[in-house]
Scaffold this motif. Structure first.
Motif, PDB file in Angstrom:
ATOM      1  N   ALA A  74       2.780   5.851   8.780  1.00 30.12           N
ATOM      2  CA  ALA A  74       3.647   5.748   7.598  1.00 30.12           C
ATOM      3  C   ALA A  74       2.948   6.331   6.373  1.00 30.12           C
ATOM      4  O   ALA A  74       3.575   6.996   5.543  1.00 30.12           O
ATOM      5  CB  ALA A  74       4.039   4.292   7.350  1.00 30.12           C
ATOM      6  N   LEU A  75       1.660   6.108   6.257  1.00 25.98           N
ATOM      7  CA  LEU A  75       0.908   6.683   5.134  1.00 25.98           C
ATOM      8  C   LEU A  75       0.691   8.175   5.336  1.00 25.98           C
ATOM      9  O   LEU A  75       0.611   8.941   4.368  1.00 25.98           O
ATOM     10  CB  LEU A  75      -0.430   5.958   4.953  1.00 25.98           C
ATOM     11  N   ARG A  76       0.635   8.613   6.589  1.00 28.66           N
ATOM     12  CA  ARG A  76       0.470  10.040   6.880  1.00 28.66           C
ATOM     13  C   ARG A  76       1.677  10.832   6.384  1.00 28.66           C
ATOM     14  O   ARG A  76       1.547  11.978   5.961  1.00 28.66           O
ATOM     15  CB  ARG A  76       0.254  10.254   8.378  1.00 28.66           C
ATOM     16  N   VAL A  77       2.842  10.218   6.399  1.00 29.08           N
ATOM     17  CA  VAL A  77       4.043  10.870   5.859  1.00 29.08           C
ATOM     18  C   VAL A  77       3.845  11.144   4.368  1.00 29.08           C
ATOM     19  O   VAL A  77       4.234  12.202   3.858  1.00 29.08           O
ATOM     20  CB  VAL A  77       5.296  10.001   6.114  1.00 29.08           C
ATOM     21  N   THR A 120      -7.597   8.879  -3.742  1.00 25.92           N
ATOM     22  CA  THR A 120      -7.127   9.888  -2.791  1.00 25.92           C
ATOM     23  C   THR A 120      -7.800   9.702  -1.441  1.00 25.92           C
ATOM     24  O   THR A 120      -7.133   9.715  -0.396  1.00 25.92           O
ATOM     25  CB  THR A 120      -7.396  11.305  -3.333  1.00 25.92           C
ATOM     26  N   TYR A 121      -9.101   9.488  -1.443  1.00 24.22           N
ATOM     27  CA  TYR A 121      -9.794   9.346  -0.167  1.00 24.22           C
ATOM     28  C   TYR A 121      -9.554   7.995   0.483  1.00 24.22           C
ATOM     29  O   TYR A 121      -9.601   7.885   1.701  1.00 24.22           O
ATOM     30  CB  TYR A 121     -11.271   9.723  -0.308  1.00 24.22           C
ATOM     31  N   ALA A 139      -4.472   6.671   5.942  1.00 24.30           N
ATOM     32  CA  ALA A 139      -3.453   7.481   6.613  1.00 24.30           C
ATOM     33  C   ALA A 139      -3.927   7.963   7.976  1.00 24.30           C
ATOM     34  O   ALA A 139      -3.106   8.203   8.869  1.00 24.30           O
ATOM     35  CB  ALA A 139      -3.066   8.675   5.738  1.00 24.30           C
ATOM     36  N   ALA A 140      -5.219   8.063   8.165  1.00 26.39           N
ATOM     37  CA  ALA A 140      -5.742   8.478   9.470  1.00 26.39           C
ATOM     38  C   ALA A 140      -5.359   7.475  10.553  1.00 26.39           C
ATOM     39  O   ALA A 140      -5.262   7.833  11.725  1.00 26.39           O
ATOM     40  CB  ALA A 140      -7.266   8.634   9.405  1.00 26.39           C
ATOM     41  N   LEU A 168       0.830  -1.205   0.000  1.00 32.61           N
ATOM     42  CA  LEU A 168       0.000   0.000   0.000  1.00 32.61           C
ATOM     43  C   LEU A 168       0.866   1.256   0.000  1.00 32.61           C
ATOM     44  O   LEU A 168       0.557   2.231  -0.707  1.00 32.61           O
ATOM     45  CB  LEU A 168      -0.938  -0.001   1.208  1.00 32.61           C
ATOM     46  N   GLY A 169       1.944   1.240   0.784  1.00 33.57           N
ATOM     47  CA  GLY A 169       2.840   2.393   0.824  1.00 33.57           C
ATOM     48  C   GLY A 169       3.434   2.707  -0.542  1.00 33.57           C
ATOM     49  O   GLY A 169       3.487   3.868  -0.955  1.00 33.57           O
ATOM     50  N   ALA A 170       3.868   1.683  -1.250  1.00 34.27           N
ATOM     51  CA  ALA A 170       4.443   1.885  -2.589  1.00 34.27           C
ATOM     52  C   ALA A 170       3.380   2.418  -3.557  1.00 34.27           C
ATOM     53  O   ALA A 170       3.650   3.339  -4.337  1.00 34.27           O
ATOM     54  CB  ALA A 170       5.034   0.578  -3.110  1.00 34.27           C
ATOM     55  N   ALA A 171       2.189   1.854  -3.494  1.00 35.80           N
ATOM     56  CA  ALA A 171       1.119   2.294  -4.403  1.00 35.80           C
ATOM     57  C   ALA A 171       0.711   3.733  -4.110  1.00 35.80           C
ATOM     58  O   ALA A 171       0.581   4.554  -5.027  1.00 35.80           O
ATOM     59  CB  ALA A 171      -0.086   1.362  -4.270  1.00 35.80           C
TER      60      ALA A 171
END
Length: 185
Positions: free
Chosen positions: A103-106, A91-92, A98-99, A41-44
């Motif tokens: 790591a996704l918040r970054v 995006t959403y 990310a909430a 997920l982070g890469a995507a």
């Protein structure tokens, strides 16, 4: 392929197996490169954020600074709002994930920073920050609403934000109705 799976199934429905199937590769290939779903997920989402930020930066860089900039920024916003349901959904999905995942918040913070930096080509820092938030809200409303987008309403909202009571604008180097040049970044 991961973003395609997320667009259809959401983050909650995305698995290594679903991504492997969509990419038409063996499951082991996906799990070899991405040991966890978080890595995948982070890469995507990094790809999504970088691609969107680069496109926005290019649009803002193409706008000549000056009095016409706010109208052109509105036009860019309307382009973003017009029928890009897949991008809005992705995006959403990122925002919701990310909430809960620092790591996704970054990734989202980096994306916001780049967007605001691009807006600062045409607006002071405070206006850029508020305009960025307003754009996100407008995209969310357009994505979720059953009513069509009213471009004139968006233009008026940006005008309210950008035009200050003292006659200056939040745009950099733009002259307001009083003939006074607005603040520069």
């Amino acid at each position: 392929m991961t973003l395609d799976v997320i667009a259809v199934r959401g983050v909650a429905g995305t698995t290594h197996r679903q991504v492997a199937r969509a990419a038409d590769v063996p499951l082991g290939s996906v799990t070899y490169h991405f040991g966890s779903l978080g890595e995948l997920l982070g890469a995507a989402f990094t790809h999504l954020a970088l691609t969107a930020a680069e496109a926005f930066e290019a649009r803002m860089a193409a706008i000549e600074p000056g009095a016409g900039a706010p109208a052109k920024v509105v036009a860019a916003m309307l382009d973003d709002l017009a029928g890009n349901q897949r991008s809005a959904v992705l995006t959403y999905e990122l925002y919701a994930a990310a909430a809960r995942d620092p790591a996704l918040r970054v990734i989202t913070q980096g994306w916001m920073d780049r967007t605001r930096r691009s807006l600062r080509r045409h607006f002071d820092a405070g206006t850029a920050e508020v305009l960025d938030a307003m754009m996100e809200g407008l995209i969310l409303h357009a994505t979720l609403s059953t009513d069509p987008i009213d471009p004139e309403r968006i233009r008026r909202a940006v005008d309210r934000l950008v035009l200050r009571p003292d006659g200056n604008t939040g745009a950099t180097g733009v002259t307001g109705p009083t003939g006074v040049t607005g603040p520069t970044a």
